[in-house]
Design an enzyme around this catalytic site. Structure first.
Site, PDB file in Angstrom:
ATOM      1  N   CYS A  55       4.551   1.613   6.098  1.00 11.56           N
ATOM      2  CA  CYS A  55       3.874   0.521   5.403  1.00 11.56           C
ATOM      3  C   CYS A  55       4.158   0.580   3.903  1.00 11.56           C
ATOM      4  O   CYS A  55       3.972   1.622   3.273  1.00 11.56           O
ATOM      5  CB  CYS A  55       2.366   0.613   5.646  1.00 11.56           C
ATOM      6  SG  CYS A  55       1.409  -0.621   4.741  1.00 11.56           S
ATOM      7  N   TYR A  86       6.317 -12.170   6.042  1.00 10.31           N
ATOM      8  CA  TYR A  86       5.787 -10.913   6.560  1.00 10.31           C
ATOM      9  C   TYR A  86       5.567 -11.001   8.071  1.00 10.31           C
ATOM     10  O   TYR A  86       5.901 -10.077   8.819  1.00 10.31           O
ATOM     11  CB  TYR A  86       4.474 -10.590   5.848  1.00 10.31           C
ATOM     12  CG  TYR A  86       3.804  -9.331   6.325  1.00 10.31           C
ATOM     13  CD1 TYR A  86       4.331  -8.079   6.042  1.00 10.31           C
ATOM     14  CD2 TYR A  86       2.604  -9.399   7.064  1.00 10.31           C
ATOM     15  CE1 TYR A  86       3.701  -6.906   6.471  1.00 10.31           C
ATOM     16  CE2 TYR A  86       1.968  -8.239   7.493  1.00 10.31           C
ATOM     17  CZ  TYR A  86       2.524  -7.002   7.202  1.00 10.31           C
ATOM     18  OH  TYR A  86       1.901  -5.854   7.630  1.00 10.31           O
ATOM     19  N   GLU A  98      10.545  -2.807   6.147  1.00 10.55           N
ATOM     20  CA  GLU A  98       9.642  -2.928   5.001  1.00 10.55           C
ATOM     21  C   GLU A  98      10.107  -1.916   3.961  1.00 10.55           C
ATOM     22  O   GLU A  98      10.127  -0.718   4.227  1.00 10.55           O
ATOM     23  CB  GLU A  98       8.202  -2.611   5.389  1.00 10.55           C
ATOM     24  CG  GLU A  98       7.499  -3.695   6.140  1.00 10.55           C
ATOM     25  CD  GLU A  98       5.996  -3.458   6.238  1.00 10.55           C
ATOM     26  OE1 GLU A  98       5.448  -2.694   5.410  1.00 10.55           O
ATOM     27  OE2 GLU A  98       5.378  -4.037   7.140  1.00 10.55           O
ATOM     28  N   ASP A 133       1.706   2.976  12.833  1.00 10.60           N
ATOM     29  CA  ASP A 133       2.449   1.751  12.505  1.00 10.60           C
ATOM     30  C   ASP A 133       3.746   1.762  13.306  1.00 10.60           C
ATOM     31  O   ASP A 133       4.640   2.577  13.055  1.00 10.60           O
ATOM     32  CB  ASP A 133       2.752   1.686  11.009  1.00 10.60           C
ATOM     33  CG  ASP A 133       1.494   1.553  10.165  1.00 10.60           C
ATOM     34  OD1 ASP A 133       0.553   0.864  10.624  1.00 10.60           O
ATOM     35  OD2 ASP A 133       1.441   2.125   9.073  1.00 10.60           O
ATOM     36  N   TYR A 138       9.189  -0.315  10.378  1.00 11.50           N
ATOM     37  CA  TYR A 138       8.612   0.916   9.833  1.00 11.50           C
ATOM     38  C   TYR A 138       9.584   2.094   9.916  1.00 11.50           C
ATOM     39  O   TYR A 138       9.189   3.246   9.767  1.00 11.50           O
ATOM     40  CB  TYR A 138       7.324   1.269  10.576  1.00 11.50           C
ATOM     41  CG  TYR A 138       6.249   0.215  10.445  1.00 11.50           C
ATOM     42  CD1 TYR A 138       5.729  -0.114   9.201  1.00 11.50           C
ATOM     43  CD2 TYR A 138       5.764  -0.472  11.560  1.00 11.50           C
ATOM     44  CE1 TYR A 138       4.747  -1.085   9.068  1.00 11.50           C
ATOM     45  CE2 TYR A 138       4.782  -1.446  11.439  1.00 11.50           C
ATOM     46  CZ  TYR A 138       4.280  -1.752  10.188  1.00 11.50           C
ATOM     47  OH  TYR A 138       3.317  -2.722  10.056  1.00 11.50           O
ATOM     48  N   CYS A 201      -3.499   2.932   3.304  1.00  6.65           N
ATOM     49  CA  CYS A 201      -2.318   3.656   2.837  1.00  6.65           C
ATOM     50  C   CYS A 201      -1.840   4.549   3.976  1.00  6.65           C
ATOM     51  O   CYS A 201      -2.566   5.451   4.395  1.00  6.65           O
ATOM     52  CB  CYS A 201      -2.632   4.499   1.600  1.00  6.65           C
ATOM     53  SG  CYS A 201      -1.258   5.548   1.059  1.00  6.65           S
ATOM     54  N   CYS A 210      11.613  19.268   0.351  1.00  4.26           N
ATOM     55  CA  CYS A 210      12.982  18.752   0.402  1.00  4.26           C
ATOM     56  C   CYS A 210      13.853  19.515  -0.582  1.00  4.26           C
ATOM     57  O   CYS A 210      13.570  19.537  -1.778  1.00  4.26           O
ATOM     58  CB  CYS A 210      12.995  17.273   0.053  1.00  4.26           C
ATOM     59  SG  CYS A 210      14.642  16.547   0.044  1.00  4.26           S
TER      60      CYS A 210
END
Length: 218
Positions: A55, A86, A98, A133, A138, A201, A210
């Site tokens: 998202c 959307y 997205e 999601d 996504y 969120c 990473c």
């Protein structure tokens, strides 16, 4: 229902995608949070990159909070339908992801750090979803401007994939490509969590750091 869900987890063929429209989405001229321009052309020496990590509401907030990021916007890319809405993207019939457009000053924040931030704030092993999601929009994706950036992103993707595997995660599914056209999402999506602080969120990382010590400079 099962058929519909399966379709949402598969990229559509070109002939299956929606037609779209020639009219561009109308969005504000300035960023709601920092007042900088929301649309290019961008001042020198700023550069751009597109990230898809679920998202786009929470993802955009994360990037606009970074020192050295000039502007951000949310929208759609890496698909087929021109100027989608959307709702059309959520149908799974545009092929788009997205994404967050990040405009940054390379003298103040490096591309490596932006990519590391991207990887560490979602789970890039989940395929066509992030948590609850679900859908092709996504998917995990990095979309860069040139061949040098592409090489860096691919090296970092491979290194992070190895780190994830070592930590017990599945194969990394992040797509890394040259950026195609970016289409702005509707005005209410832009800087959504600044306008709606209690809004949804979906960010959530794996807890795996990473590596950014690649031999490619950026």
């Amino acid at each position: 229902m099962l058929f519909s869900m399966n379709k949402k987890l598969q990229m559509p063929a070109v002939h299956e995608t929606l037609i779209g429209r020639a009219t561009k989405m109308q969005v504000p001229t300035h960023h709601y949070v920092n007042g900088n321009s929301l649309q290019g052309p961008w001042p020198e020496p700023y550069k751009t990159i597109l990230f898809g990590l679920g998202c786009f509401w929470g993802a955009e907030r994360m990037f606009w909070q970074q020192e050295g990021v000039y502007s951000t916007a949310v929208g759609f890319s890496a698909g087929y339908t021109p100027n989608p809405t959307y709702e059309e993207v959520c149908s799974g019939l545009t092929g788009h992801n997205e994404v967050v457009l990040v405009v940054y000053d390379p003298n103040r924040i490096g591309l490596k750090h932006l990519i590391a931030l991207f990887f560490e704030n979602h789970d890039p092993t989940q395929g066509m979803r992030q948590g609850g999601d679900i859908g092709t929009q996504y998917r995990s994706g990095i979309y860069v401007s040139d061949a040098q950036e592409l090489a860096l992103a691919k090296v970092m993707c491979a290194e992070y994939g190895a780190a994830l595997t070592k930590s017990g995660f599945g194969a990394i599914t992040t797509e890394v490509n040259l950026a195609s056209e970016f289409y702005y999402a509707e005005e209410y999506h832009q800087q959504y969590l600044a306008k709606n602080p209690g809004g949804y969120c979906g960010l959530g990382g794996t807890g795996v750091s990473c590596p950014i010590g690649t031999g490619i400079s950026a």
